[in-house]
Design an enzyme around this catalytic site. Structure first.
Site, mmCIF file in Angstrom:
data_model
loop_
_atom_site.group_PDB
_atom_site.id
_atom_site.type_symbol
_atom_site.label_atom_id
_atom_site.label_comp_id
_atom_site.label_asym_id
_atom_site.label_seq_id
_atom_site.Cartn_x
_atom_site.Cartn_y
_atom_site.Cartn_z
ATOM 1 N N ASP A 129 1.292 -1.371 0.024
ATOM 2 C CA ASP A 129 0.116 -0.040 0.156
ATOM 3 C C ASP A 129 0.874 0.869 -0.392
ATOM 4 O O ASP A 129 2.004 1.223 0.647
ATOM 5 C CB ASP A 129 -1.091 0.138 1.330
ATOM 6 C CG ASP A 129 -2.477 0.787 1.137
ATOM 7 O OD1 ASP A 129 -2.261 0.884 -0.267
ATOM 8 O OD2 ASP A 129 -2.603 1.753 2.321
ATOM 9 N N GLY A 147 0.186 5.234 -4.331
ATOM 10 C CA GLY A 147 -0.366 6.703 -5.103
ATOM 11 C C GLY A 147 -0.228 7.543 -4.353
ATOM 12 O O GLY A 147 0.327 8.781 -4.840
ATOM 13 N N ARG A 190 -0.344 8.662 -9.871
ATOM 14 C CA ARG A 190 -0.816 7.680 -9.361
ATOM 15 C C ARG A 190 0.070 6.613 -10.065
ATOM 16 O O ARG A 190 1.167 6.121 -9.161
ATOM 17 C CB ARG A 190 -2.031 7.671 -8.856
ATOM 18 C CG ARG A 190 -2.760 8.528 -7.848
ATOM 19 C CD ARG A 190 -4.121 8.548 -7.890
ATOM 20 N NE ARG A 190 -4.351 6.891 -7.072
ATOM 21 C CZ ARG A 190 -3.928 6.740 -5.724
ATOM 22 N NH1 ARG A 190 -3.969 7.257 -5.193
ATOM 23 N NH2 ARG A 190 -4.215 4.833 -5.306
ATOM 24 N N HIS A 239 2.290 3.195 -8.544
ATOM 25 C CA HIS A 239 2.650 2.195 -9.334
ATOM 26 C C HIS A 239 3.621 1.355 -9.710
ATOM 27 O O HIS A 239 3.984 0.178 -9.606
ATOM 28 C CB HIS A 239 0.931 1.955 -9.766
ATOM 29 C CG HIS A 239 0.315 1.971 -9.401
ATOM 30 N ND1 HIS A 239 -0.940 1.650 -8.373
ATOM 31 C CD2 HIS A 239 -0.797 2.556 -9.870
ATOM 32 C CE1 HIS A 239 -1.614 2.138 -7.460
ATOM 33 N NE2 HIS A 239 -1.510 2.012 -8.649
ATOM 34 N N ASN A 246 -10.882 -2.884 -6.277
ATOM 35 C CA ASN A 246 -10.334 -1.758 -7.427
ATOM 36 C C ASN A 246 -10.788 -1.213 -7.688
ATOM 37 O O ASN A 246 -9.873 -0.030 -8.396
ATOM 38 C CB ASN A 246 -8.932 -2.033 -6.971
ATOM 39 C CG ASN A 246 -8.386 -1.989 -5.426
ATOM 40 O OD1 ASN A 246 -6.737 -3.016 -6.038
ATOM 41 N ND2 ASN A 246 -8.402 -1.262 -4.742
ATOM 42 N N ARG A 248 -11.510 2.249 -8.424
ATOM 43 C CA ARG A 248 -10.994 3.653 -8.806
ATOM 44 C C ARG A 248 -11.331 3.870 -10.771
ATOM 45 O O ARG A 248 -11.835 3.139 -10.983
ATOM 46 C CB ARG A 248 -9.623 3.467 -8.580
ATOM 47 C CG ARG A 248 -8.931 2.479 -7.723
ATOM 48 C CD ARG A 248 -8.052 2.202 -7.283
ATOM 49 N NE ARG A 248 -7.117 1.711 -5.662
ATOM 50 C CZ ARG A 248 -6.233 2.074 -5.386
ATOM 51 N NH1 ARG A 248 -4.692 2.100 -6.477
ATOM 52 N NH2 ARG A 248 -6.203 1.456 -3.948
#
Length: 241
Positions: free
Chosen positions: A19, A22, A32, A36, A67, A70
């Site tokens: 985690d 972002g 973001r 990743h 997810n 998003r």
């Protein structure tokens, strides 16, 4: 007298909720997806650190069933990143004797990604070093629901006696049925929640919630967590006499 279990040799199986990608990017005024991509590069370092630390199984949470909520841009970018990661890392993983498995619901993934996943699993099937499991479109509740559905079909077909269903039966239907339960679960970024990750398997795992954002999580910090685990006493519900 009860003697607590002390895992002096460290965890055999570590699961990581990766985690903070972002937020790492936003701190640098970047999109973001930049975070990743940085996080994907960090995976290689952690996998390479496992043999020296005695970690035989590493499970990473790459994309959850939640997810999909998003933005379409971020989801599409992540799917592209997964395809690129598999394509670029396949030969290196094979050369480093890493066996790769994927867990999660594959029905929402595109055909090209599914093909790459299958090919990587087949390519590394004979590897017997680190076992890397990638949770992709994975959710703990979804996994248990899918497992229960398969179990129910076996009961209905007469292949399984309902009286034989217990806490040892259900795990045989889970995505992780060939893996040991995690000993240690790590979550980066400062969030102290498990986010629907390995709910059944982690019932007695030890947890570490750390402030480090995933792209900054180093092999050195990973090593410290593994060594710290060895000092813990795991009682599995028992207490000293």
């Amino acid at each position: 007298m009860f003697k607590p279990i002390r895992d002096t040799d460290g965890p055999d199986h570590v699961a990581i909720i990766m985690d903070g990608n972002g937020r790492w990017a936003q701190k640098r005024m970047r999109p973001r997806l930049f975070g990743h991509h940085a996080g994907a590069k960090r995976v290689r370092e952690i996998v390479e650190a496992c043999p020296d630390l005695g970690v035989r199984y590493l499970t990473i949470f790459a994309f959850s069933t939640e997810n999909w909520k998003r933005t379409q841009t971020e989801v599409a970018g992540l799917m592209s990143l997964f395809r690129r990661y598999i394509t670029q890392e396949a030969k290196a993983l094979k050369a480093e004797n890493v066996r790769v498995r994927f867990i999660g619901d594959r029905t929402r993934l595109d055909k090209k990604l599914l093909t790459l996943m299958d090919e990587l699993e087949q390519l590394t099937a004979c590897c017997d070093g680190v076992n890397l499991t990638i949770a992709l479109n994975y959710g703990g509740r979804d996994e248990v629901a899918r497992a229960t559905r398969r179990l129910a079909h076996d009961v209905a077909a007469g292949r399984l006696d309902p009286d034989e269903v217990n806490e040892e039966t259900l795990p045989r239907y889970l995505d992780t049925h060939v893996l040991p339960d995690p000993d240690l679960v790590v979550r980066t970024s400062g969030e102290a929640r498990i986010s629907n990750f390995l709910l059944w398997q982690s019932a007695y795992a030890e947890y570490e919630f750390i402030d480090t954002l995933w792209p900054d999580f180093s092999a050195e910090e990973f090593g410290r967590l593994v060594k710290s685990y060895g000092k813990r006493e795991r009682r599995y519900g028992a207490v000293p006499a």
